[in-house]
Design an enzyme around this catalytic site. Structure first.
Site, PDB file in Angstrom:
ATOM      1  N   ASP A 248       9.762   4.818  -5.660  1.00  0.00           N
ATOM      2  CA  ASP A 248      10.800   5.071  -6.097  1.00  0.00           C
ATOM      3  C   ASP A 248      10.598   5.408  -8.007  1.00  0.00           C
ATOM      4  OD1 ASP A 248      13.350   2.690  -5.554  1.00  0.00           O
ATOM      5  OD2 ASP A 248      11.953   2.730  -7.807  1.00  0.00           O
TER       6      ASP A 248
ATOM      7  N   HIS B 159       2.590  -0.413  -3.657  1.00  0.00           N
ATOM      8  CA  HIS B 159       2.495   0.519  -2.648  1.00  0.00           C
ATOM      9  C   HIS B 159       2.447   1.713  -3.533  1.00  0.00           C
ATOM     10  CE1 HIS B 159       4.627  -2.811   0.513  1.00  0.00           C
ATOM     11  NE2 HIS B 159       3.264  -2.958  -0.377  1.00  0.00           N
TER      12      HIS B 159
ATOM     13  N   CYS C 251      -5.956  13.206  -4.751  1.00  0.00           N
ATOM     14  CA  CYS C 251      -6.885  13.609  -3.537  1.00  0.00           C
ATOM     15  C   CYS C 251      -7.721  12.566  -2.649  1.00  0.00           C
ATOM     16  CB  CYS C 251      -8.184  14.202  -4.407  1.00  0.00           C
ATOM     17  SG  CYS C 251      -9.642  14.647  -3.017  1.00  0.00           S
TER      18      CYS C 251
ATOM     19  N   CYS D  71     -11.397  12.221  -3.743  1.00  0.00           N
ATOM     20  CA  CYS D  71     -11.910  11.408  -4.796  1.00  0.00           C
ATOM     21  C   CYS D  71     -11.149  10.902  -5.645  1.00  0.00           C
ATOM     22  CB  CYS D  71     -12.699  12.783  -5.141  1.00  0.00           C
ATOM     23  SG  CYS D  71     -11.372  13.513  -6.677  1.00  0.00           S
TER      24      CYS D  71
ATOM     25  N   CYS E 247     -12.330  19.835  -5.600  1.00  0.00           N
ATOM     26  CA  CYS E 247     -13.916  18.980  -4.332  1.00  0.00           C
ATOM     27  C   CYS E 247     -13.708  18.996  -3.298  1.00  0.00           C
ATOM     28  CB  CYS E 247     -13.302  17.152  -4.484  1.00  0.00           C
ATOM     29  SG  CYS E 247     -12.649  16.070  -3.622  1.00  0.00           S
TER      30      CYS E 247
ATOM     31  N   THR F 208      13.747  -7.562  -1.361  1.00  0.00           N
ATOM     32  CA  THR F 208      12.615  -7.434  -0.457  1.00  0.00           C
ATOM     33  C   THR F 208      12.790  -8.295   0.952  1.00  0.00           C
ATOM     34  OG1 THR F 208      10.308  -7.470   0.856  1.00  0.00           O
ATOM     35  CG2 THR F 208      11.420  -9.182  -0.840  1.00  0.00           C
TER      36      THR F 208
ATOM     37  N   ASN G 288      19.914 -11.610  -1.742  1.00  0.00           N
ATOM     38  CA  ASN G 288      19.274 -10.456  -0.848  1.00  0.00           C
ATOM     39  C   ASN G 288      20.896  -9.995  -0.288  1.00  0.00           C
ATOM     40  OD1 ASN G 288      18.690  -9.090   1.728  1.00  0.00           O
ATOM     41  ND2 ASN G 288      16.324  -9.783   1.052  1.00  0.00           N
TER      42      ASN G 288
END
Ligand code: BV8
Ligand code: ZN
Length: 247
Positions: free
Chosen positions: A104, A119, A127, A130, A147, A185, A210
């Protein structure tokens, strides 16, 4: 209110190298849904329906549309106190790094400069062939790179390798950390979920923040239960008070 031991305070006052892993939970208080919580994204749809290479190749327009929809929501939201405190901590410690699983962009928006996006980022498209970054795509026709490759969000889907240079830097930071934070997490997705373990196995003092217990809660040194946007400011104020009291 959390119980902060002298040991935790001393560790954070004395630390030279601090590293952090964050997940979707740190952005929850900014209004972005997590993945596995009670109203998480994956409860409404399975990752392989829209967040996988198979789904993309099956229906690229639909996957792109979903990511552009998520991106417009994410572009409206603001960092919360947890993001802001981490940006402040980066300025304080001589050696500080932040590895995030989040796509984000909120850590950079909060002012963090050393951010390893494990991530990728929903704010970028690239792309599929490429790898070139592609700006300002239009969804009325299927966008393609010069491409000829299909344009896709610059995020890491299940079964895809994480950017190796970023993963290496995240692992090095975990191996060298004096104190390692795992914040928001579920520690369910690998190889990111190994980072707090790697830190612990290399001598770091590991602090988890957490709402719930996770698969690593029994393995870390301290696990604070609650919202990152409340716990981090409280913890960081206690550290600053201790430093002022010493100086
Ligand atoms: C790879 C991007 C290999 C797209 C995502 C079996 C065993 C071990 C591993 C595997 C296995 N089978 C498959 C694997 C590998 C797989 C994996 O780990 N699967 C898991 C599910 C078992 N991993 C992969 O595929 C990775 N790639 O391994 O490649 C390879 C090797 C060589 C060559 C080719 C390939 C790729 C993984 C990346 C997947 N991408 N998303 C998109 O977002 O659209 S996954 C998704 O999960 C997000 O990235 C997210 O960041 C990530 C982790 O989730 P969390 O961030 O932890 O979020 P979650 O909702 O789960 O938890 C939120 C937590 O916050 C909760 O604990 C909650 O209590 C807490 N919380 C909530 N509110 C707050 C809070 N905490 C504090 N304060 C609050 N306010
Ligand atoms: Zn291309």
């Amino acid at each position: 209110m959390i119980e902060i031991s002298d040991n935790v305070l001393d560790r954070l006052v004395d630390a030279k190298k601090v590293a952090v892993l964050t997940g979707a939970g740190i952005s929850a208080e900014s209004g972005i849904a997590t993945f596995r919580g009670k109203d998480g994204i994956w409860t409404k749809l399975k990752p392989d329906e829209l967040a996988s290479m198979e789904a993309f190749l099956r229906n690229p327009a639909r996957v792109l549309e979903w990511y552009e929809h998520r991106r417009t929501i994410i572009e409206q939201v603001q960092p919360n106190p947890a993001h802001i405190i981490l940006a402040e901590m980066e300025k304080f410690y001589p050696d500080f790094s932040l590895s995030t699983q989040n796509i984000d962009g909120l850590h950079k928006k909060a002012g963090s400069t050393i951010v390893y996006e494990l991530h990728g980022s929903i704010l970028r498209n690239r792309c599929n062939e490429c790898g070139r970054l592609i700006e300002n795509i239009k969804l009325d026709e299927l966008p393609r790179c010069d491409c000829g490759g299909l344009v896709r969000p610059d995020v890491v889907w299940f079964g895809e390798m994480l950017p190796i240079d970023i993963l290496d830097m995240s692992y090095a930071a975990a191996q060298e950390a004096d104190v390692y934070f795992s914040i928001g997490t579920s520690a369910a997705v690998y190889p990111a979920a190994y980072l707090p373990i790697e830190a612990k196995n290399n001598g770091a003092f590991v602090i988890e923040i957490n709402l719930d217990t996770t698969t690593i809660s029994n393995y870390v040194d301290v696990s604070y239960r609650g919202k990152a946007g409340e716990i981090l400011p409280e913890l960081w104020n206690a550290v600053k008070n201790k430093i002022n009291a010493i100086n």
